[in-house]
Scaffold this motif. Structure first.
Motif, PDB file in Angstrom:
ATOM      1  N   GLY A 293      39.007  -0.274  -3.457  1.00 51.86           N
ATOM      2  CA  GLY A 293      40.265   0.231  -4.007  1.00 51.86           C
ATOM      3  C   GLY A 293      41.224   0.710  -2.946  1.00 51.86           C
ATOM      4  N   LEU A 297      45.095  -0.956  -2.814  1.00 52.22           N
ATOM      5  CA  LEU A 297      46.326  -0.172  -2.990  1.00 52.22           C
ATOM      6  C   LEU A 297      47.310  -0.365  -1.838  1.00 52.22           C
ATOM      7  CD1 LEU A 297      44.879   3.149  -4.458  1.00 52.22           C
ATOM      8  CD2 LEU A 297      46.409   1.528  -5.618  1.00 52.22           C
ATOM      9  N   ILE A 323      42.082   1.319 -10.708  1.00 50.49           N
ATOM     10  CA  ILE A 323      43.463   1.470 -10.227  1.00 50.49           C
ATOM     11  C   ILE A 323      44.419   0.512 -10.941  1.00 50.49           C
ATOM     12  CG2 ILE A 323      42.769   2.353  -7.965  1.00 50.49           C
ATOM     13  CD1 ILE A 323      43.192  -0.450  -6.819  1.00 50.49           C
ATOM     14  N   LEU A 339      48.921  -2.558 -10.794  1.00 57.05           N
ATOM     15  CA  LEU A 339      48.238  -1.384 -10.259  1.00 57.05           C
ATOM     16  C   LEU A 339      49.007  -0.098 -10.559  1.00 57.05           C
ATOM     17  CD1 LEU A 339      47.239  -2.815  -6.741  1.00 57.05           C
ATOM     18  CD2 LEU A 339      45.966  -2.957  -8.906  1.00 57.05           C
TER      19      LEU A 339
END
Length: 433
Positions: A293, A297, A323, A339
């Motif tokens: 994750g 991101l 996410i 996201l």
């Protein structure tokens, strides 16, 4: 006939697919002709857990010609070609495979293969062998509970040997051997030169790119493609991506492989840096949580995530779900994830083997060598399996070299042979400068 497939009516279409593969696998064709005459596998039951593809069907046909009975299940829930499974069922193979198997269906299929009491196992990823070992050691798990329901009584264990097709499976089996728990000898077909130098590199390289292009139709030229892992599969993917005009970045944990990638002309950096610049990410490490994750991101809006490792563990799917605000399948084998930072990323093939889920797997010509190794290793086990101790063995050198010779012959290529003088020179120490 005992089988469970999606639709037996697909058998004719499967027959045509297998015919194409058969015509492009000359080495296996030669072995099949010899097996037809000699019947080296007569009386043997072979339990196989493999990707059910047209190439696998040609291997199964070869084993049948050798006199074996074959029971087959899938080694991945999404890699089965339903037409091929139907064809195999139509010619008398006990096959339990269909695309889109759920957890219970997948392990029920493994249970059905074990129910046939195989003498020899063929595995791709070691799910069949590991399940068998858990049953023998009376371990409890979700998958074992499913298999026990299929088997009913105790497992009729009579296996004399097995083979393993892929890197991930060999790693698992060597772990069993280290712990002293391996119950029978396994030949690591994956480690044959005529397997990993060609199947892993040229097969995985081409078929992975093929799967990504079929799923997305994106232009690779000019893109930054991040390849996680520079083993033989990663080498092939990186090479083919560069050949399509991509700028390739490699991530590695092994300093020797990282140095090799640099010397091969690729940019090397940690995933924590590569995640910020990549357009397409391809994992091929055989390990878990390579892309997490924290990496996702930081990715560009529109980044594409694909996996070419055996199991769907290299991209952390739990992290991705955590996410994600919204997700939607926008093309076959392409799921868009919106996201929490309002960027979009695209997961291909549910994080499973992109080359088999979104394409057809390796080309027949390269599987010709891999499955020739399988057929000859199974013949070897039929003859000598009872004499071997429970450990992981390399493919006998004479088999590896014979496969290479047969492949060269099928391509119309001749090579030199050492003269007696040259042989004596290489075996001596007296002659110097």
């Amino acid at each position: 006939m005992d089988y469970k497939v999606k639709d037996i009516a697909l058998a004719e279409k499967g027959s045509n697919l297998v015919r194409w593969a058969r015509d492009h696998m000359p080495v296996l064709a030669g072995i099949k002709r010899r097996f037809r005459q000699e019947k080296p596998l007569a009386g043997f039951v072979i339990g196989a857990c493999l990707h059910v593809t047209k190439e696998t069907a040609v291997l199964v046909e070869t084993l049948l010609e050798g006199g074996a009975k074959v029971a087959l299940c899938a080694s991945n829930p999404l890699s089965t070609q339903d037409e091929v499974a139907a064809y195999l069922a139509s010619i008398g193979v006990d096959v339990y495979a269909w695309r889109g198997m759920d957890f219970n269906g997948y392990y029920e299929a493994i249970g059905n293969v074990l129910l046939k009491s195989p003498d020899i196992t063929i595995d791709d990823g070691a799910d069949l062998v590991s399940t068998l070992h858990k049953l023998k050691y009376a371990e409890s798990s979700k998958e074992v509970d499913v298999v026990r329901r299929v088997l009913g009584e105790a497992l009729d264990f009579k296996v004399i040997g097995g083979t393993e097709e892929t890197t991930t499976g060999v790693v698992r089996l060597r772990a069993l051997a280290r712990e002293g728990k391996l119950l029978y000898p396994i030949i690591a077909v994956n480690d044959a030169y005529t397997k990993f130098l060609f199947d892993n590199r040229y097969g995985t390289g081409q078929s992975t790119i093929d799967g990504i292009l079929r799923a997305t139709n994106v232009l690779l030229s000019g893109k930054i493609v991040v390849v996680a892992g520079y083993g033989w599969c990663g080498r092939g993917i990186a090479m083919r991506a560069r050949g399509m005009g991509a700028n390739v970045v490699v991530t590695e944990v092994n300093p020797l492989r990282a140095l090799e990638a640099v010397m091969d002309g690729f940019t090397v950096m940690p995933m924590s840096e590569a995640c910020k610049i990549g357009d397409i990410f391809i994992t091929a490490t055989g390990d878990i949580n390579v892309i997490r994750g924290e990496h996702i991101l930081k990715m560009k809006n529109g980044a594409i995530l694909a996996n070419s490792g055996h199991f769907n563990v290299e991209i952390n799917l739990n992290d991705l779900e955590a996410i994600t605000k919204e997700k939607k399948e926008i093309r076959p084998n392409v799921v868009e994830h919106l996201l929490i930072n309002d960027k979009k990323v695209y997961l291909l093939a549910e994080g499973r083997l992109v080359n088999l889920v979104a394409a057809e797997g390796h080309p027949s010509e390269v599987m010709d060598m891999s499955f020739a190794n399988q057929a000859l290793s199974i013949e070897y086990l039929a003859k000598k399996g009872k004499e071997l101790r429970p450990q992981v063995y390399p493919v006998p050198k004479e088999i590896d070299e014979e496969v290479a010779r047969l492949k060269l012959k099928s391509m119309g290529i001749s090579i030199d042979a050492l003269t007696e003088e040259q042989k004596r020179y290489l075996e001596s120490w007296e002659v110097g400068t």
